[in-house]
Design a protein around this motif. Sequence first.
Motif, mmCIF file in Angstrom:
data_model
loop_
_atom_site.group_PDB
_atom_site.id
_atom_site.type_symbol
_atom_site.label_atom_id
_atom_site.label_comp_id
_atom_site.label_asym_id
_atom_site.label_seq_id
_atom_site.Cartn_x
_atom_site.Cartn_y
_atom_site.Cartn_z
ATOM 1 N N THR A 132 68.103 84.566 90.877
ATOM 2 C CA THR A 132 69.258 84.234 90.051
ATOM 3 C C THR A 132 70.031 83.129 90.755
ATOM 4 O O THR A 132 70.365 83.238 91.937
ATOM 5 N N TYR A 133 70.298 82.079 90.018
ATOM 6 C CA TYR A 133 70.963 80.900 90.556
ATOM 7 C C TYR A 133 72.284 80.679 89.825
ATOM 8 O O TYR A 133 72.393 80.936 88.632
ATOM 9 N N CYS A 134 73.261 80.169 90.549
ATOM 10 C CA CYS A 134 74.546 79.821 89.955
ATOM 11 C C CYS A 134 74.472 78.421 89.360
ATOM 12 O O CYS A 134 74.017 77.484 90.032
ATOM 13 N N ASP A 135 74.909 78.289 88.116
ATOM 14 C CA ASP A 135 75.051 76.966 87.514
ATOM 15 C C ASP A 135 76.260 76.311 88.168
ATOM 16 O O ASP A 135 77.386 76.762 87.983
ATOM 17 N N VAL A 136 76.028 75.255 88.934
ATOM 18 C CA VAL A 136 77.104 74.639 89.701
ATOM 19 C C VAL A 136 77.953 73.675 88.869
ATOM 20 O O VAL A 136 78.908 73.098 89.389
ATOM 21 N N ILE A 137 77.647 73.550 87.583
ATOM 22 C CA ILE A 137 78.508 72.784 86.685
ATOM 23 C C ILE A 137 79.590 73.692 86.120
ATOM 24 O O ILE A 137 80.760 73.336 86.091
ATOM 25 N N SER A 138 79.226 74.895 85.703
ATOM 26 C CA SER A 138 80.195 75.800 85.081
ATOM 27 C C SER A 138 81.017 76.594 86.098
ATOM 28 O O SER A 138 82.008 77.218 85.730
ATOM 29 N N VAL A 158 71.692 81.580 85.996
ATOM 30 C CA VAL A 158 70.381 81.263 85.427
ATOM 31 C C VAL A 158 69.358 82.120 86.158
ATOM 32 O O VAL A 158 69.303 82.117 87.384
ATOM 33 N N HIS A 159 68.560 82.855 85.394
ATOM 34 C CA HIS A 159 67.546 83.741 85.958
ATOM 35 C C HIS A 159 66.182 83.044 85.872
ATOM 36 O O HIS A 159 65.700 82.755 84.786
ATOM 37 N N VAL A 160 65.591 82.769 87.030
ATOM 38 C CA VAL A 160 64.276 82.139 87.101
ATOM 39 C C VAL A 160 63.248 83.242 87.326
ATOM 40 O O VAL A 160 63.391 84.058 88.241
ATOM 41 N N GLY A 161 62.228 83.265 86.471
ATOM 42 C CA GLY A 161 61.180 84.281 86.566
ATOM 43 C C GLY A 161 60.175 83.980 87.660
ATOM 44 O O GLY A 161 60.189 82.911 88.283
ATOM 45 N N ALA A 198 62.719 79.376 83.297
ATOM 46 C CA ALA A 198 64.050 79.902 83.001
ATOM 47 C C ALA A 198 64.433 79.466 81.596
ATOM 48 O O ALA A 198 63.933 78.461 81.079
ATOM 49 N N HIS A 199 65.331 80.226 80.991
ATOM 50 C CA HIS A 199 65.813 79.924 79.651
ATOM 51 C C HIS A 199 67.126 79.154 79.742
ATOM 52 O O HIS A 199 68.003 79.499 80.536
ATOM 53 N N PHE A 200 67.245 78.120 78.916
ATOM 54 C CA PHE A 200 68.452 77.304 78.876
ATOM 55 C C PHE A 200 68.918 77.148 77.439
ATOM 56 O O PHE A 200 68.135 76.788 76.564
ATOM 57 N N HIS A 201 70.194 77.422 77.217
ATOM 58 C CA HIS A 201 70.819 77.159 75.927
ATOM 59 C C HIS A 201 72.059 76.323 76.208
ATOM 60 O O HIS A 201 72.962 76.767 76.917
ATOM 61 N N ILE A 202 72.077 75.104 75.669
ATOM 62 C CA ILE A 202 73.221 74.219 75.863
ATOM 63 C C ILE A 202 73.644 73.687 74.495
ATOM 64 O O ILE A 202 72.877 73.018 73.812
ATOM 65 N N SER A 203 74.867 73.973 74.135
ATOM 66 C CA SER A 203 75.429 73.497 72.880
ATOM 67 C C SER A 203 75.722 72.012 72.961
ATOM 68 O O SER A 203 76.223 71.522 73.984
ATOM 69 N N SER A 204 75.437 71.308 71.891
ATOM 70 C CA SER A 204 75.727 69.870 71.868
ATOM 71 C C SER A 204 77.227 69.616 71.898
ATOM 72 O O SER A 204 77.666 68.546 72.300
ATOM 73 N N GLY A 205 78.018 70.602 71.508
ATOM 74 C CA GLY A 205 79.467 70.452 71.483
ATOM 75 C C GLY A 205 80.159 70.956 72.737
ATOM 76 O O GLY A 205 81.382 70.973 72.810
#
Length: 138
Positions: free
Chosen positions: A82-88, A101-104, A109-116
């Motif tokens: 499990t890694y910390c997103d260093v942007i958020s 973020v959980h890396v298998g 890893a799964h990423f969901h980023i809203s365009s907004g």
Amino acid sequence: IKGPAIQSDMSCSNGWICEHRWRQIYNMVAFRNVVMGTTLTNWWDNGDYAIAFSRGNKGFIVINAGTSDINVNLQTGLSQGTYCDVISGNYDNGRCTGNEVHVGGDGHAHFHISSGSDDPVVAIHIGAQKGSAKKVTT
């Protein structure tokens, strides 16, 4: 010239901006320090202004500058964990203050980023792996 006053949230006042104190900026300096000397691998793009890539087996970044949300599983090149997103957020005392973020075991890893999103970027690296000693300072 009036000098900057540093607030408790690390922002500046007295007419100063102090971008270098923004979490996203100083954490990406740390990202660069961690991945220094590695090659760009695991390139991905969606053809609509979203890209992702790893820097060796030390870091991974996803950027969505497109008009659509992205919702993908990607090869990060990183070890399971499990890694910390260093942007958020930050990596402090073995925990994440932002998104995780959980890396298998297969490196995906799964990423969901809203365009907004205000920050349509996710960045993870081995220096901010949850539960491990912090490997880099900014």
